[in-house]
Design an enzyme around this catalytic site. Structure first.
Site, PDB file in Angstrom:
ATOM      1  N   ARG A 275       0.709  -1.205  -0.254  1.00 42.87           N
ATOM      2  CA  ARG A 275       0.090   0.186   0.384  1.00 42.87           C
ATOM      3  C   ARG A 275       0.819   1.338  -0.248  1.00 42.87           C
ATOM      4  NH1 ARG A 275      -3.408  -0.913   3.864  1.00 42.87           N
ATOM      5  NH2 ARG A 275      -4.824  -1.967   2.355  1.00 42.87           N
ATOM      6  N   ALA A 276       1.818   1.321   0.708  1.00 46.04           N
ATOM      7  CA  ALA A 276       3.039   1.866   0.342  1.00 46.04           C
ATOM      8  C   ALA A 276       3.380   2.572  -1.016  1.00 46.04           C
ATOM      9  CB  ALA A 276       4.130   2.392   1.696  1.00 46.04           C
TER      10      ALA A 276
END
Length: 665
Positions: free
Chosen positions: A275-276
């Site tokens: 997700r980062a």
């Protein structure tokens, strides 16, 4: 009502940029604003919402369907292709900390169900926030069941309701914005990761800037209309720039070189999951569009990484968010070319780049020295009766500061009986979340729909004449679940605890209990006693990381005023009950039981234990006495407290498993 202009807010550049980028690209996932009280967090969020572009929706649709992409599963659908449309400002929907689950997700329309016999779904806050902003002030204080609902909606982009005969699903895509004060407790890691960006805000220290903030605020309070009109042009220009950036964003190119750079940065900072990387890429594209560029540059990646990565680097609640900007510059190749030769020579700014030196270095050295000195102090000194060994007032007792080890998973300690506090994860209680075990009459609480229908049908009271809701009486659910408690740690910091190995073991156990309290959403407090007095080292708070910091700095040495520690604990619990009578306390006494301070120290300690037991305070005694020969004083204390007794080595959850297996064998 006049909203404070976004352009007039001073001293929050990072926050303004983060909110603006989310306005340009809502897919980023929102912003978490962390900061001390009085830093205009809420003012900034509400002001920015007024700048969002207007929303076009199908007229009459309660779920804000986009006419260009109608939701085929919309509960108000199907919508014809030529359905009339309307334009309205984007909504800012506020989710109160004390909201109920029915209000958040929606529920059966009770009045129509009972008066007309029709099952109609009444939308909740998630439906209202679709294609807008969902704002949660003090998001770290949000109840766990509401956090779970937000997690599901943020992950799936939809809200699903399955209750009371209602089965509905609808779109719920919104920009999630939360504000919090870290002093009041940290946020659950699952929800923390759902925020695309995070910003740390603090009041500026520049006197001129602070004076300008006060000057503008006073002007707004004196004449909101005139002050708002003064900033109308700036607000209009900013809003138009956001619209233009949205139009430009699909044409912004994110090349392979930029993608690899993003991946290298995320890998170097050791963030969990992917997700980062996705959020950093989306933020970099939005920043390039905001700056008017057609391609993502390293500058865009650097800005995106500083906003998207710090909160994803936390491994446990005791880690502070942040990132090494020097490492980021090195990874992106932003280091100035003439920095190299200076690395080998002296630097006036020092290794910290001009920041103030960290006082923890010398303090740690001193602590190690003090610890080694104190290790030679015999624990028998604390066991000598004060009548036979007079106290020496000429020199203070030696103290030691010992660091704890890595925390572990602890056994579950609970309060006795069934409580009625706020929903949590520790002790059994009558709460708003859990399984339904019965029904009751009352004016508050979740409605028990089958029981209400049954009671009113049997009495023949259903109808328009029965009351404003078409019913004479509402039945409420009796729900049993888990509650959060006040976990008050009463810690012995006397000389008998000062041996380095013993204090390390004790502090590790306490740190593990704090971590367990964090996961169970408890309030924690810390009472320590040493020398001749006891003190409330940390008043009850939701911030367990503050408690962990106080614990690490806790010195040990001197006599053992056990009675004073128990008395101070009882008084702390009494005061907390006045503020929050429904939150029960769990007193955890960590001691070897050797009371040596004052006259009749042992008897006074046992009498204090009797008082606590008489007040019905649930307690646990963690016996820190180690070695081959033990006096067993902590066991006597546990009997008088009517408390659960456990040795410090058995706090570990695996130790309980070993005990059970040993008894079975």
């Amino acid at each position: 009502m006049h909203v404070y202009p976004f352009s007039a807010v001073v001293g929050s550049d990072d926050l303004a940029l983060a909110l603006t980028l989310c306005a340009v690209s809502p897919e980023i996932g929102g912003v978490l604003v962390r900061g001390e009280k009085g830093t205009a967090k809420s003012t900034m969020v509400r002001a920015q919402a007024a700048l969002l572009p207007q929303v076009t929706e199908v007229q009459g649709c309660r779920f804000a369907c986009d006419p260009r992409s109608v939701d085929p599963a919309c509960p108000d659908g199907p919508h014809p292709a030529d359905a009339p449309v309307r334009r309205r400002p984007a909504r800012l929907v506020e989710l109160p900390v004390g909201a109920t689950e029915d209000r958040v997700t929606g529920s059966l329309h009770l009045q129509k169900a009972l008066s007309a016999g029709t099952a109609e779904y009444e939308p909740g806050l998630l439906a209202l926030a679709h294609r807008g902003v969902l704002y949660v002030d003090e998001v770290n204080l949000l109840h766990d069941h509401l956090v779970d609902l937000l997690l599901d909606a943020a992950a799936m982009g939809r809200s699903t309701v399955e209750r009371d005969g209602v089965s509905v699903t609808h779109a719920a895509r919104f920009v999630l914005v939360g504000t919090m004060n870290p002093e009041e407790g940290e946020l659950r890691p699952q929800l923390l990761d759902r925020f695309g960006l995070t910003v740390e805000v603090a009041a500026p220290r520049d006197p001129q800037l602070r004076a300008e903030i006060v000057r503008r605020r006073l002007a707004f309070d004196a004449d909101p209309a005139a002050f708002t009109a003064q900033w109308t042009d700036a607000e209009a220009a900013l809003s138009e720039r956001i619209v233009e950036a949205r139009r430009r964003m699909p044409q912004v190119r994110l090349g392979d070189v930029a993608l690899v750079a993003i991946a290298e940065v995320c890998a170097a900072f050791d963030v969990d999951g992917m997700r980062a990387d996705l959020v950093t890429a989306k933020t970099a594209v939005a920043h390039a569009a905001w700056e008017g560029r057609g391609e993502v540059t390293r500058e865009d990646i650097a800005v995106a990484a500083k906003l998207a990565l710090p909160h994803r680097r936390r491994r446990n609640p005791f880690d502070s968010p942040g990132m090494d900007e020097d490492l980021l510059d090195e990874l992106l190749g932003n280091t100035a070319p003439d920095d190299g030769p200076d690395d080998d020579g002296p630097d006036d700014d020092g290794p910290d780049g001009g920041r103030a030196p960290d006082p923890s270095g010398p303090a740690d050295d001193d602590a190690d020295t003090a610890s080694s000195d104190t290790d030679s102090v015999s624990s028998e000194t604390d066991s000598v009766s004060p009548e036979t060994k007079p106290e020496r007032q000429s020199a203070p007792a030696p103290t030691a500061v010992t660091a704890p080890g890595d925390p572990y998973r602890t056994r579950l300690f609970t309060a006795d009986r069934i409580g009625r506090g706020a929903a949590g994860r520790r002790s059994r209680a009558r709460t708003t979340i859990g399984r339904t075990v019965g029904e009751r009459r009352g004016d508050t609480g979740p409605v028990h729909l089958p029981a209400t229908i049954r009671a009113n049908a049997l009495s023949g009271s259903v109808g328009s004449e029965a009351g404003p809701h078409g019913v004479r009486e509402l039945r409420r659910k009796v729900i049993e679940g888990r509650e959060a408690n006040l976990v008050l740690l009463c810690v012995d910091a006397s000389g008998s605890m000062a041996a380095k190995q013993r204090m390390t073991q004790v502090k590790t156990a306490i740190l593990s209990l704090l971590l367990d309290a964090y996961r169970r959403r408890d309030t924690v407090g810390l009472v320590t006693f040493r020398g001749t007095t006891a003190s409330l080292t940390l008043p009850p708070t939701n911030s367990v990381d503050v408690a962990a910091t106080r614990l690490r700095e806790l010195p040990a040495g001197g006599r053992t005023p056990l009675a004073e520690g128990l008395i101070e604990s009882a008084e702390t619990i009494r005061r907390h009950r006045l503020r929050d009578p429904d939150r029960r306390a769990l007193l955890v006494v960590v001691t070897d039981g050797r009371a040596t301070s004052g006259e009749n120290a042992v008897n006074r300690s046992l009498e204090a234990a009797d008082v606590i037991a008489a007040q019905g305070i649930s307690a646990v005694v963690v016996d820190s006495e180690t070695g081959r020969f033990r006096m067993g004083l902590a066991g006597r204390l546990a009997e008088r407290l009517e408390a659960e007794y456990v040795q410090v080595g058995d706090v570990h959850a695996d130790a309980l498993t070993g005990i059970v297996r040993g008894r079975a064998a």
